[in-house]
Design an enzyme around this catalytic site. Sequence first.
Site, PDB file in Angstrom:
ATOM      1  N   GLY A   1      -1.096  36.355  55.343  1.00 56.56           N
ATOM      2  CA  GLY A   1      -1.009  35.339  54.286  1.00 56.56           C
ATOM      3  C   GLY A   1       0.424  35.312  53.819  1.00 56.56           C
ATOM      4  O   GLY A   1       0.901  36.269  53.213  1.00 56.56           O
ATOM      5  N   HIS A   2       1.154  34.258  54.159  1.00 56.43           N
ATOM      6  CA  HIS A   2       2.579  34.177  53.836  1.00 56.43           C
ATOM      7  C   HIS A   2       2.804  33.071  52.811  1.00 56.43           C
ATOM      8  O   HIS A   2       2.521  31.908  53.067  1.00 56.43           O
ATOM      9  CB  HIS A   2       3.391  33.910  55.118  1.00 56.43           C
TER      10      HIS A   2
ATOM     11  N   ASP B   1      13.503  41.203  40.735  1.00 53.76           N
ATOM     12  CA  ASP B   1      13.232  40.725  39.375  1.00 53.76           C
ATOM     13  C   ASP B   1      12.032  41.451  38.776  1.00 53.76           C
ATOM     14  O   ASP B   1      12.039  41.817  37.597  1.00 53.76           O
ATOM     15  CB  ASP B   1      12.971  39.212  39.391  1.00 53.76           C
TER      16      ASP B   1
ATOM     17  N   GLN C   1       1.813  40.991  59.262  1.00 59.62           N
ATOM     18  CA  GLN C   1       1.523  42.396  58.985  1.00 59.62           C
ATOM     19  C   GLN C   1       2.847  43.169  58.892  1.00 59.62           C
ATOM     20  O   GLN C   1       3.822  42.594  58.480  1.00 59.62           O
ATOM     21  CB  GLN C   1       0.578  43.009  60.035  1.00 59.62           C
TER      22      GLN C   1
ATOM     23  N   LYS D   1       7.643  38.156  53.554  1.00 57.30           N
ATOM     24  CA  LYS D   1       8.246  37.702  54.827  1.00 57.30           C
ATOM     25  C   LYS D   1       8.356  36.176  54.853  1.00 57.30           C
ATOM     26  O   LYS D   1       9.359  35.619  55.297  1.00 57.30           O
ATOM     27  CB  LYS D   1       7.375  38.160  56.024  1.00 57.30           C
TER      28      LYS D   1
ATOM     29  N   THR E   1      -7.293  37.666  51.137  1.00 56.58           N
ATOM     30  CA  THR E   1      -8.631  38.095  50.701  1.00 56.58           C
ATOM     31  C   THR E   1      -8.762  38.196  49.184  1.00 56.58           C
ATOM     32  O   THR E   1      -9.839  38.497  48.683  1.00 56.58           O
ATOM     33  CB  THR E   1      -8.971  39.472  51.314  1.00 56.58           C
TER      34      THR E   1
ATOM     35  N   ASP F   1       2.784  42.006  53.176  1.00 55.32           N
ATOM     36  CA  ASP F   1       2.936  41.287  51.903  1.00 55.32           C
ATOM     37  C   ASP F   1       4.256  41.578  51.201  1.00 55.32           C
ATOM     38  O   ASP F   1       4.335  41.624  49.978  1.00 55.32           O
ATOM     39  CB  ASP F   1       1.767  41.614  50.945  1.00 55.32           C
TER      40      ASP F   1
ATOM     41  N   GLY G   1      15.573  39.299  46.906  1.00 49.84           N
ATOM     42  CA  GLY G   1      14.692  38.337  46.239  1.00 49.84           C
ATOM     43  C   GLY G   1      14.762  38.517  44.738  1.00 49.84           C
ATOM     44  O   GLY G   1      14.571  39.615  44.214  1.00 49.84           O
TER      45      GLY G   1
HETATM   46  P1  GDP Z   1       4.165  38.051  53.179  1.00 45.74           P
HETATM   47  O1  GDP Z   1       2.776  38.220  53.683  1.00 45.74           O
HETATM   48  O2  GDP Z   1       5.060  39.167  53.600  1.00 45.74           O
HETATM   49  O3  GDP Z   1       4.779  36.712  53.489  1.00 45.74           O
HETATM   50  O4  GDP Z   1       4.063  38.166  51.581  1.00 45.74           O
HETATM   51  P2  GDP Z   1       2.939  37.507  50.618  1.00 45.74           P
HETATM   52  O5  GDP Z   1       3.176  36.054  50.525  1.00 45.74           O
HETATM   53  O6  GDP Z   1       1.570  37.965  51.012  1.00 45.74           O
HETATM   54  O7  GDP Z   1       3.251  38.243  49.252  1.00 45.74           O
HETATM   55  C1  GDP Z   1       4.505  38.176  48.651  1.00 45.74           C
HETATM   56  C2  GDP Z   1       4.358  37.625  47.233  1.00 45.74           C
HETATM   57  O8  GDP Z   1       5.548  37.862  46.525  1.00 45.74           O
HETATM   58  C3  GDP Z   1       4.134  36.128  47.185  1.00 45.74           C
HETATM   59  O9  GDP Z   1       3.320  35.850  46.083  1.00 45.74           O
HETATM   60  C4  GDP Z   1       5.533  35.572  46.972  1.00 45.74           C
HETATM   61  O10 GDP Z   1       5.542  34.313  46.317  1.00 45.74           O
HETATM   62  C5  GDP Z   1       6.130  36.620  46.084  1.00 45.74           C
HETATM   63  N1  GDP Z   1       7.570  36.846  46.199  1.00 45.74           N
HETATM   64  C6  GDP Z   1       8.322  36.944  47.326  1.00 45.74           C
HETATM   65  N2  GDP Z   1       9.586  37.284  47.009  1.00 45.74           N
HETATM   66  C7  GDP Z   1       9.632  37.421  45.664  1.00 45.74           C
HETATM   67  C8  GDP Z   1      10.668  37.794  44.738  1.00 45.74           C
HETATM   68  O11 GDP Z   1      11.798  38.089  45.101  1.00 45.74           O
HETATM   69  N3  GDP Z   1      10.317  37.809  43.402  1.00 45.74           N
HETATM   70  C9  GDP Z   1       9.065  37.497  42.966  1.00 45.74           C
HETATM   71  N4  GDP Z   1       8.810  37.549  41.679  1.00 45.74           N
HETATM   72  N5  GDP Z   1       8.087  37.126  43.828  1.00 45.74           N
HETATM   73  C10 GDP Z   1       8.360  37.113  45.145  1.00 45.74           C
HETATM   74  P1  IMO Z   2       0.764  39.770  55.996  1.00 44.96           P
HETATM   75  O1  IMO Z   2       1.287  39.093  57.240  1.00 44.96           O
HETATM   76  C1  IMO Z   2      -1.336  43.132  54.218  1.00 44.96           C
HETATM   77  C2  IMO Z   2      -4.465  45.041  56.626  1.00 44.96           C
HETATM   78  C3  IMO Z   2      -5.894  44.913  56.119  1.00 44.96           C
HETATM   79  C4  IMO Z   2      -6.479  46.225  56.637  1.00 44.96           C
HETATM   80  C5  IMO Z   2      -5.795  46.388  57.995  1.00 44.96           C
HETATM   81  C6  IMO Z   2      -6.633  45.905  59.179  1.00 44.96           C
HETATM   82  O2  IMO Z   2       0.353  38.834  54.930  1.00 44.96           O
HETATM   83  O3  IMO Z   2       1.706  40.834  55.540  1.00 44.96           O
HETATM   84  P2  IMO Z   2      -7.293  43.493  60.082  1.00 44.96           P
HETATM   85  O4  IMO Z   2      -8.059  42.379  59.426  1.00 44.96           O
HETATM   86  O5  IMO Z   2      -5.911  43.123  60.501  1.00 44.96           O
HETATM   87  O6  IMO Z   2      -8.069  44.160  61.186  1.00 44.96           O
HETATM   88  O7  IMO Z   2      -7.149  44.609  58.917  1.00 44.96           O
HETATM   89  O8  IMO Z   2      -4.597  45.627  57.925  1.00 44.96           O
HETATM   90  N1  IMO Z   2      -3.742  43.752  56.801  1.00 44.96           N
HETATM   91  C7  IMO Z   2      -2.793  43.314  55.962  1.00 44.96           C
HETATM   92  N2  IMO Z   2      -2.340  43.825  54.809  1.00 44.96           N
HETATM   93  N3  IMO Z   2      -0.794  42.012  54.713  1.00 44.96           N
HETATM   94  C8  IMO Z   2      -1.216  41.505  55.884  1.00 44.96           C
HETATM   95  O9  IMO Z   2      -0.604  40.460  56.490  1.00 44.96           O
HETATM   96  C9  IMO Z   2      -2.292  42.124  56.549  1.00 44.96           C
HETATM   97  N4  IMO Z   2      -2.975  41.884  57.691  1.00 44.96           N
HETATM   98  C10 IMO Z   2      -3.847  42.890  57.836  1.00 44.96           C
HETATM   99  O10 IMO Z   2      -5.940  44.826  54.714  1.00 44.96           O
HETATM  100  O11 IMO Z   2      -6.056  47.291  55.827  1.00 44.96           O
HETATM  101 MG    MG Z   3       0.817  38.431  52.970  1.00 39.54          MG
END
Ligand code: GDP
Ligand code: IMO
Ligand code: MG
Length: 420
Positions: free
Chosen positions: A39-40, A329, A220, A15, A297, A12, A409
């Site tokens: 979840g991206h 930010d 991940q 990416k 989740t 998270d 970012g």
């Molecule tokens: P990923 O799984 O690595 O793609 O990341 P997620 O989407 O799960 O979580 C990243 C969160 O941070 C999302 O809600 C994005 O919209 C937000 N985000 C990403 N880059 C930035 C940033 O530079 N500033 C802010 N405020 N939000 C960001």
């Molecule tokens: P993105 O791509 C954050 C975590 C789960 C749990 C562990 C194992 O959005 O960064 P699983 O269901 O994979 O067997 O769970 O890994 N986990 C993540 N945490 N971002 C993710 O994906 C994750 N995918 C799995 O919360 O701790």
């Molecule tokens: Mg994510």
Amino acid sequence: MVNVVLGGFYGDEGKGKIIDYLAADADITVRYSGGNNAGHTIIVDGVKFAFHLIPSGILNKGTKAVIGNGVVVDPKVLIEEMKVVEENGYSVENLCISNKAHLIMPYHIAMDRLLEELRGNGKIGTTVRGIGPTYCDKYERSGIRVGDLLSAKFEDKVRENVARKNDIFRLYGREEFDAEEIIKEYKGYAEILKPYIMDTVILLHNAISENKKIVCEGAQATLLDIDHGSYPFVTSSSPCVGGVCTGTGIGAKYLNEVYGVVKAYSSRVGEGPYITEQKNEIGDTIRELGHEYGTTTKRPRRCGWLDAVALRYAVMINGLTGIAINHLDTIGKLDKIKLCVAYNYKGDVNMDFSTDQEYIDECEPVYEEFDGNFGDISNVKSRKDLPENAKKYLDRIEELAGAPIKFIGTGAGRENMIVE
Ligand code: GDP
Ligand code: IMO
Ligand code: MG
């Protein structure tokens, strides 16, 4: 040219946003590991997309979006996601699914839930999407692959698997599965997915020989890697750079840039060690400022300071050629910012990262403090134009990490980014 974007911490890190940026001039984006535990998030013109399976490059017209062989695919989730993309005016005609990717079946999800319950207090906190049990079957060699959906052997494979799984579910007094129902459901999915299923290894290598641009999308992150993460509190695949080769069929010699993404603070979902976690008002403030609730989740994310020791480890394990730091930010809204610059292990202060829980439990993070209050940086387009406080923070991170910062970012939107 093959570039990689992967998670530098516990997931998270944003990416999706970096991949969306790089997809603008890429011919192909390819997911290489994990499944819909990911979840991206991408925000385009104020519209928020949360991709779990489809590579984030799908929003870019001329870019193929490949689901590589290392991914585990829940076809129901994939089809729902395809619908969302189309409902928002984008096309899925560029989607390609590896025939060698493994299928998540309903019994995998039930098994994920059962195993978590059996673990009791030692639970991992999985996303309960069936990821672990699907990879178990893959390595146990009983898995069903996407290509099997189109094969005459599909029905027998399902019947065989269901019979074996039902033996276990019966043992634990759980509901059993009806193989014929699953066959009917999955044959329906096969009809929809058929045009997109192919040998993606050939597709990728044809692109490489034509000097096309490929971006590999990590899911991940480094510290959730089955080998290099905080085992057993990890996912069941290889998000680190090694997973790119096995999960796409692209050999190491073709890889160019490897970017590791982190946030200017840190977060983790699920159980497991996290040395810079702030289980206090600071952690709560970061969670609210950064909207740190799971994309998949909806769980509140554990939040804390950025850990430069862990970042240095991610640089080492993945051979990172560049770092992306998101949420500058968000952290800039605080008065004071802390950065973990070393661990103190029983008086020995060093930068030795370890995923060994007993070692980590004995370590105290050593912090340096920085001034925050960066003001509105959302439209800054060059690192040199950032406020002095922000520059000092970034300079120190870069120095400790041992790799250059390439992306910064400055907001959630596609346009809120500094590229160096
Ligand atoms: P990923 O799984 O690595 O793609 O990341 P997620 O989407 O799960 O979580 C990243 C969160 O941070 C999302 O809600 C994005 O919209 C937000 N985000 C990403 N880059 C930035 C940033 O530079 N500033 C802010 N405020 N939000 C960001
Ligand atoms: P993105 O791509 C954050 C975590 C789960 C749990 C562990 C194992 O959005 O960064 P699983 O269901 O994979 O067997 O769970 O890994 N986990 C993540 N945490 N971002 C993710 O994906 C994750 N995918 C799995 O919360 O701790
Ligand atoms: Mg994510």
